[in-house]
Write an enzyme that holds these catalytic residues in place. Structure first.
Site, PDB file in Angstrom:
ATOM      1  N   HIS A   1      31.027  14.714  10.833  1.00  0.00           N
ATOM      2  CA  HIS A   1      32.207  15.065  10.045  1.00  0.00           C
ATOM      3  C   HIS A   1      33.053  13.808   9.809  1.00  0.00           C
ATOM      4  O   HIS A   1      33.097  12.920  10.649  1.00  0.00           O
ATOM      5  CB  HIS A   1      33.018  16.132  10.804  1.00  0.00           C
ATOM      6  CG  HIS A   1      34.209  16.628  10.055  1.00  0.00           C
ATOM      7  ND1 HIS A   1      35.446  16.005  10.120  1.00  0.00           N
ATOM      8  CD2 HIS A   1      34.349  17.674   9.217  1.00  0.00           C
ATOM      9  CE1 HIS A   1      36.292  16.663   9.345  1.00  0.00           C
ATOM     10  NE2 HIS A   1      35.657  17.670   8.785  1.00  0.00           N
TER      11      HIS A   1
ATOM     12  N   GLU B   1      31.602  24.463   8.100  1.00  0.00           N
ATOM     13  CA  GLU B   1      32.552  23.365   8.332  1.00  0.00           C
ATOM     14  C   GLU B   1      33.941  23.974   8.304  1.00  0.00           C
ATOM     15  O   GLU B   1      34.683  23.843   7.328  1.00  0.00           O
ATOM     16  CB  GLU B   1      32.422  22.237   7.300  1.00  0.00           C
ATOM     17  CG  GLU B   1      33.201  21.000   7.781  1.00  0.00           C
ATOM     18  CD  GLU B   1      33.389  19.904   6.765  1.00  0.00           C
ATOM     19  OE1 GLU B   1      32.401  19.518   6.124  1.00  0.00           O
ATOM     20  OE2 GLU B   1      34.538  19.435   6.650  1.00  0.00           O
TER      21      GLU B   1
ATOM     22  N   ASP C   1      35.444  24.446   4.388  1.00  0.00           N
ATOM     23  CA  ASP C   1      36.339  23.440   4.969  1.00  0.00           C
ATOM     24  C   ASP C   1      37.731  24.037   5.196  1.00  0.00           C
ATOM     25  O   ASP C   1      38.740  23.358   5.072  1.00  0.00           O
ATOM     26  CB  ASP C   1      36.424  22.155   4.123  1.00  0.00           C
ATOM     27  CG  ASP C   1      36.748  20.917   4.962  1.00  0.00           C
ATOM     28  OD1 ASP C   1      37.078  21.075   6.163  1.00  0.00           O
ATOM     29  OD2 ASP C   1      36.676  19.806   4.426  1.00  0.00           O
TER      30      ASP C   1
ATOM     31  N   HIS D   1      37.453  24.718  10.580  1.00  0.00           N
ATOM     32  CA  HIS D   1      38.124  24.080  11.708  1.00  0.00           C
ATOM     33  C   HIS D   1      39.265  24.901  12.291  1.00  0.00           C
ATOM     34  O   HIS D   1      39.856  25.739  11.614  1.00  0.00           O
ATOM     35  CB  HIS D   1      38.675  22.725  11.279  1.00  0.00           C
ATOM     36  CG  HIS D   1      37.678  21.873  10.562  1.00  0.00           C
ATOM     37  ND1 HIS D   1      36.538  21.393  11.166  1.00  0.00           N
ATOM     38  CD2 HIS D   1      37.639  21.421   9.276  1.00  0.00           C
ATOM     39  CE1 HIS D   1      35.840  20.676  10.284  1.00  0.00           C
ATOM     40  NE2 HIS D   1      36.485  20.691   9.133  1.00  0.00           N
TER      41      HIS D   1
ATOM     42  N   PHE E   1      47.866  14.137   6.953  1.00  0.00           N
ATOM     43  CA  PHE E   1      47.259  14.343   5.637  1.00  0.00           C
ATOM     44  C   PHE E   1      48.169  15.124   4.687  1.00  0.00           C
ATOM     45  O   PHE E   1      47.782  15.383   3.551  1.00  0.00           O
ATOM     46  CB  PHE E   1      45.910  15.046   5.781  1.00  0.00           C
ATOM     47  CG  PHE E   1      44.925  14.234   6.588  1.00  0.00           C
ATOM     48  CD1 PHE E   1      44.355  13.095   6.036  1.00  0.00           C
ATOM     49  CD2 PHE E   1      44.604  14.579   7.886  1.00  0.00           C
ATOM     50  CE1 PHE E   1      43.466  12.319   6.761  1.00  0.00           C
ATOM     51  CE2 PHE E   1      43.720  13.807   8.625  1.00  0.00           C
ATOM     52  CZ  PHE E   1      43.149  12.678   8.066  1.00  0.00           C
TER      53      PHE E   1
HETATM   54 MN    MN Z   1      36.305  19.279   7.451  1.00  0.00          MN
END
Ligand code: MN
Length: 326
Positions: free
Chosen positions: A165, A8, A288, A10, A23
């Protein structure tokens, strides 16, 4: 542990970068994340080298394609992102693999793009950022809905996993978070949104029709390992017809059709609970990145108190097998 696989993880292109800006309140944080998101070949590889990550399966940031209501534009953005990712992977095919971004605003377009990504670009699956906005900003579609059955049939036929996701719920569905904005995003709303979407897939009977489908969810299972027993047993002593289309218990689908990753949830107690519910055969290491730090993920995982056999499975072997990375 050397040789870890992380899935995961990105990246962003200029066209999707600002989707991640909301965010971050502090400019210094956003500047750091921005640099990490746009980088693939430099800082990222150094982090991987330093912390024993051999392979990353890369995916576009969120919500990106899912938040483009116009299906044609969503399709163009998907193709652009997938082509860019394929070029970057080609520079280091020993270190990177790819998940397809998909325009699920139009199931037929999504099938075509999935086929192109798997057959032509060599991608190992798809990663989709929750529900899609379809036609206009306010109209949303979840993938248990009937129009997506041909998409799932194509995914089953291509035999590649689907990573569900998170994204934030729409404002109309966020009343409970009003005046408590700190609960949006990874704190709580991401997990709630994604867990309910996963339960909708289970309850719809999708996995009765396509028992070979493999769904991956992040963040140690978005709370589901802790709650699956209660999902099936609430008021279990009462008699009455079941209220969902699925033929079996939800935990059966969770155990058979789902995998989870450790992304953003580096906690041994939670990992042990997940191992007891879904087993170490169905859990895969992830960080992540760039929203979480690879050293936080790897330093925790490499030292956590589990057997070395389980560490090897979760850190590497399960992903090698599921994504046929051999
Ligand atoms: Mn993620």
């Amino acid at each position: 542990m050397q040789g870890k696989v992380a899935l995961e993880e990105h990246f962003a292109m200029a066209d999707t970068l600002m989707d991640s800006a909301v965010f971050f309140q502090e400019e210094s944080d956003w500047n750091e994340i921005k640099g990490r998101l746009l980088d693939i070949q430099d800082r990222r590889l150094r982090e991987m080298d330093a912390h024993g990550v051999e392979i990353m399966i890369l995916s576009l940031n969120a919500p990106a394609v899912q938040a483009v209501p116009d299906a044609k534009k969503a399709n163009e953005l998907s193709r652009q992102a997938n082509d860019y990712l394929a070029e970057e992977i080609a520079k280091r095919p020993d270190r990177f693999r790819g998940f397809a971004a998909l325009p699920l605003q139009d199931p037929d377009m999504a099938v075509d793009e999935l086929r192109r990504c798997v057959s032509d670009l060599g991608f190992v699956g798809a990663l989709v950022n929750g529900f899609s906005q379809v036609g206009d900003e306010a109209t949303t579609a979840y993938y248990d809905e009937a129009q997506y059955r041909p998409f799932w049939a194509a995914l089953a036929q291509l035999d590649v996993p689907f990573y569900l996701h998170p994204r934030n719920p729409m404002p109309v569905d966020s009343r409970i978070y009003q005046d408590h904005g700190w609960l949006m995003g990874p704190t709580w709303a991401f997990g709630q949104e994604t867990a309910v979407h996963a339960l909708r897939l289970m309850g719809s009977g999708l996995f009765d029709d396509h028992p070979s489908l493999r769904i991956v969810i992040g963040h140690m299972g978005e709370g589901l390992p802790y709650s699956m027993w209660r999902v099936d047993h609430r008021n279990g002593w009462m008699t009455g017809p079941k209220r969902h289309a699925a033929k079996r218990k939800m935990a059966d689908y969770f155990n058979e059709n789902f995998y989870i990753t450790t992304s953003g949830n580096f906690r041994t107690q939670s990992l042990v609970d997940a191992m007891m519910e879904i087993s170490s055969d169905k859990i895969m290491f992830s960080a992540d990145w760039p929203f979480e730090n690879i050293d936080h993920a790897a330093n925790w995982f490499d030292a956590c108190s589990i057997s070395e056999n389980d560490r090897l499975k979760i850190g590497r072997l399960n992903a090698m097998k599921l994504f046929k990375l051999g």
